[in-house]
Design a protein around this motif. Sequence first.
Motif, mmCIF file in Angstrom:
data_model
loop_
_atom_site.group_PDB
_atom_site.id
_atom_site.type_symbol
_atom_site.label_atom_id
_atom_site.label_comp_id
_atom_site.label_asym_id
_atom_site.label_seq_id
_atom_site.Cartn_x
_atom_site.Cartn_y
_atom_site.Cartn_z
ATOM 1 N N ASP A 115 -1.097 -10.437 -1.864
ATOM 2 C CA ASP A 115 -1.970 -10.300 -3.026
ATOM 3 C C ASP A 115 -1.387 -9.286 -4.006
ATOM 4 O O ASP A 115 -1.374 -9.498 -5.218
ATOM 5 C CB ASP A 115 -3.346 -9.846 -2.533
ATOM 6 N N LEU A 116 -0.885 -8.186 -3.463
ATOM 7 C CA LEU A 116 -0.315 -7.134 -4.306
ATOM 8 C C LEU A 116 0.825 -7.667 -5.165
ATOM 9 O O LEU A 116 0.886 -7.439 -6.365
ATOM 10 C CB LEU A 116 0.197 -5.982 -3.428
ATOM 11 N N PHE A 117 1.741 -8.400 -4.547
ATOM 12 C CA PHE A 117 2.914 -8.859 -5.289
ATOM 13 C C PHE A 117 2.645 -10.098 -6.137
ATOM 14 O O PHE A 117 3.121 -10.201 -7.250
ATOM 15 C CB PHE A 117 4.069 -9.158 -4.331
ATOM 16 N N PRO A 124 6.573 -8.694 -10.440
ATOM 17 C CA PRO A 124 6.643 -8.409 -9.003
ATOM 18 C C PRO A 124 7.753 -7.419 -8.632
ATOM 19 O O PRO A 124 7.581 -6.596 -7.731
ATOM 20 C CB PRO A 124 6.920 -9.766 -8.367
ATOM 21 N N GLY A 125 8.876 -7.497 -9.333
ATOM 22 C CA GLY A 125 9.980 -6.568 -9.063
ATOM 23 C C GLY A 125 9.590 -5.128 -9.382
ATOM 24 O O GLY A 125 10.022 -4.189 -8.708
ATOM 25 N N VAL A 126 8.758 -4.955 -10.407
ATOM 26 C CA VAL A 126 8.289 -3.616 -10.787
ATOM 27 C C VAL A 126 7.341 -3.084 -9.709
ATOM 28 O O VAL A 126 7.451 -1.943 -9.262
ATOM 29 C CB VAL A 126 7.576 -3.653 -12.164
ATOM 30 N N ILE A 127 6.430 -3.965 -9.262
ATOM 31 C CA ILE A 127 5.509 -3.571 -8.184
ATOM 32 C C ILE A 127 6.316 -3.160 -6.955
ATOM 33 O O ILE A 127 6.040 -2.139 -6.331
ATOM 34 C CB ILE A 127 4.567 -4.750 -7.807
ATOM 35 N N ARG A 128 7.326 -3.948 -6.628
ATOM 36 C CA ARG A 128 8.139 -3.624 -5.447
ATOM 37 C C ARG A 128 8.805 -2.257 -5.588
ATOM 38 O O ARG A 128 8.794 -1.447 -4.665
ATOM 39 C CB ARG A 128 9.209 -4.692 -5.213
ATOM 40 N N VAL A 152 -0.039 3.975 -11.641
ATOM 41 C CA VAL A 152 -0.859 2.920 -12.236
ATOM 42 C C VAL A 152 0.094 1.977 -12.963
ATOM 43 O O VAL A 152 0.793 2.383 -13.893
ATOM 44 C CB VAL A 152 -1.908 3.497 -13.196
ATOM 45 N N VAL A 153 0.146 0.744 -12.482
ATOM 46 C CA VAL A 153 1.180 -0.181 -12.950
ATOM 47 C C VAL A 153 0.556 -1.342 -13.727
ATOM 48 O O VAL A 153 -0.310 -2.048 -13.218
ATOM 49 C CB VAL A 153 1.973 -0.746 -11.746
ATOM 50 N N GLY A 154 1.032 -1.537 -14.947
ATOM 51 C CA GLY A 154 0.581 -2.664 -15.766
ATOM 52 C C GLY A 154 -0.553 -2.295 -16.709
ATOM 53 O O GLY A 154 -1.269 -1.309 -16.497
ATOM 54 N N ASP A 155 -0.705 -3.103 -17.765
ATOM 55 C CA ASP A 155 -1.775 -2.893 -18.755
ATOM 56 C C ASP A 155 -1.789 -1.450 -19.270
ATOM 57 O O ASP A 155 -2.852 -0.840 -19.449
ATOM 58 C CB ASP A 155 -3.132 -3.251 -18.116
ATOM 59 N N ALA A 156 -0.584 -0.935 -19.553
ATOM 60 C CA ALA A 156 -0.411 0.508 -19.805
ATOM 61 C C ALA A 156 -1.163 1.004 -21.045
ATOM 62 O O ALA A 156 -1.668 2.125 -21.052
ATOM 63 C CB ALA A 156 1.079 0.840 -19.910
#
Length: 270
Positions: A115-117, A124-128, A152-156
Motif C-alpha cells: 500500500d505504501l509504495f 515509488p522510487g522517492v518513497i523507497r 512528509v512525502v508528496g503534496d508539498a
Amino acid sequence: MTDLTELLENLVSGVDAVFLFSPSGSYYERFSDLNGSDVVVVAPDNNVGASDFVELPLEFDNVKDRIRFGIEGAIDHGLAEDGDELTCIASMFGDGIDTVTRTRANEESHSGIYDLFANSRADPGVIRDVFEVAIELGKKGQKGKPVGALFVVGDAGKVMNKSRPLSYNPFEKSHVHVGDPIVNVMLKEFSRLDGAFVISDSGKIVSAYRYLEPSAEGVDIPKGLGARHMAAGAITRDTNATAIVLSESDGLVRSFKGGELILELDPEGY
Ligand SMILES: Nc1ncnc2c1ncn2[C@@H]1O[C@H](COP(=O)(O)OP(=O)(O)OP(=O)(O)O)[C@@H](O)[C@H]1O
Ligand SMILES: [Mn+2]
C-alpha cells in the motif's frame, strides 16, 4: 534410485497459485493451461497480458523483498488470501527463471508495504529512498543514540501551507533530491533537530525543521503514540501526503496515509 524431480515435488504440489515474477511472454505462455492452480504475474508492467496481475512499482533487487511485496499486492487485489499455499518462480541471478520457492500467504505478516509504495501520490522510487533513510537511521541511530525523524512525502505545497518553520531552512535555495548519497547524509544529520522534513512528489527536499499544524480532528491513531505520530497521521488526512516516521522511543518505522497507520515495522528485522 531417487529422482531429483520427485524430491523437489513438494515445492509445487497442491499449491493454490503459482506466482511468476517478471516472466517472458513465452515462459508465461507455457502456464496458460496449467491444471489446478491459479497463475499470477508480478512485474513492473503487464507485458504478457496476464489477467491476474500485480504491479511492482519498483525493482526489488532482493528476491525475498520482491516476493514479500508481490504477495502483499496479491492479497490487496484479492488474488490471494490468508493461508494460500503459493509457489513463486523468479529470477535471482538476472538471467531468466532460476528460482522456485514455496510459501504461504500470511495476513499476519501483512506489513502495509505494498500500500505504501503502490498507492502513494509521490513517485515509488522517492518513497523507497525516504523509507530506506528511515530504516538506516533506525538501525544505526545518530552516533549510536536512538533518534526520531518525521518525513512528509508528496503534496508539498499543501504541506507547507499547513506548517511553519521552527528554524532556518537549510534546503531553502537548494535543488537537492532524496536518493543522492550526500543528501541522505544531510537528512540523517538534520534529523537530530526538531520538526519534519517536507519532500515533494518527485523527491526534492523542500524543507527541514517544519512544525506541522494540521487539524487533528477525527484522526484515529493507536494510543500511546505521541505528538510526532499524531502530527504525521493528521497531516496525511489534511493533504495527499504520505508520512514516514521513525520513533525515537520504540525504534519502529511507521507510515501514515489518509490519516491512518498503514505500516509498522522494526528496522532491525528489515
Ligand atoms: N506537530 C509537529 N510537527 C513536527 N514535529 C513534531 C510535531 N510534534 C512533535 N514533533 C517532533 O517530535 C518530537 C518528539 O515528540 P513526542 O515525543 O511527543 O512524539 P512521539 O510521537 O512520542 O515520538 P517518539 O516516539 O519519537 O518519541 C518533538 O521533539 C518534535 O521534534
Ligand atoms: Mn515520545
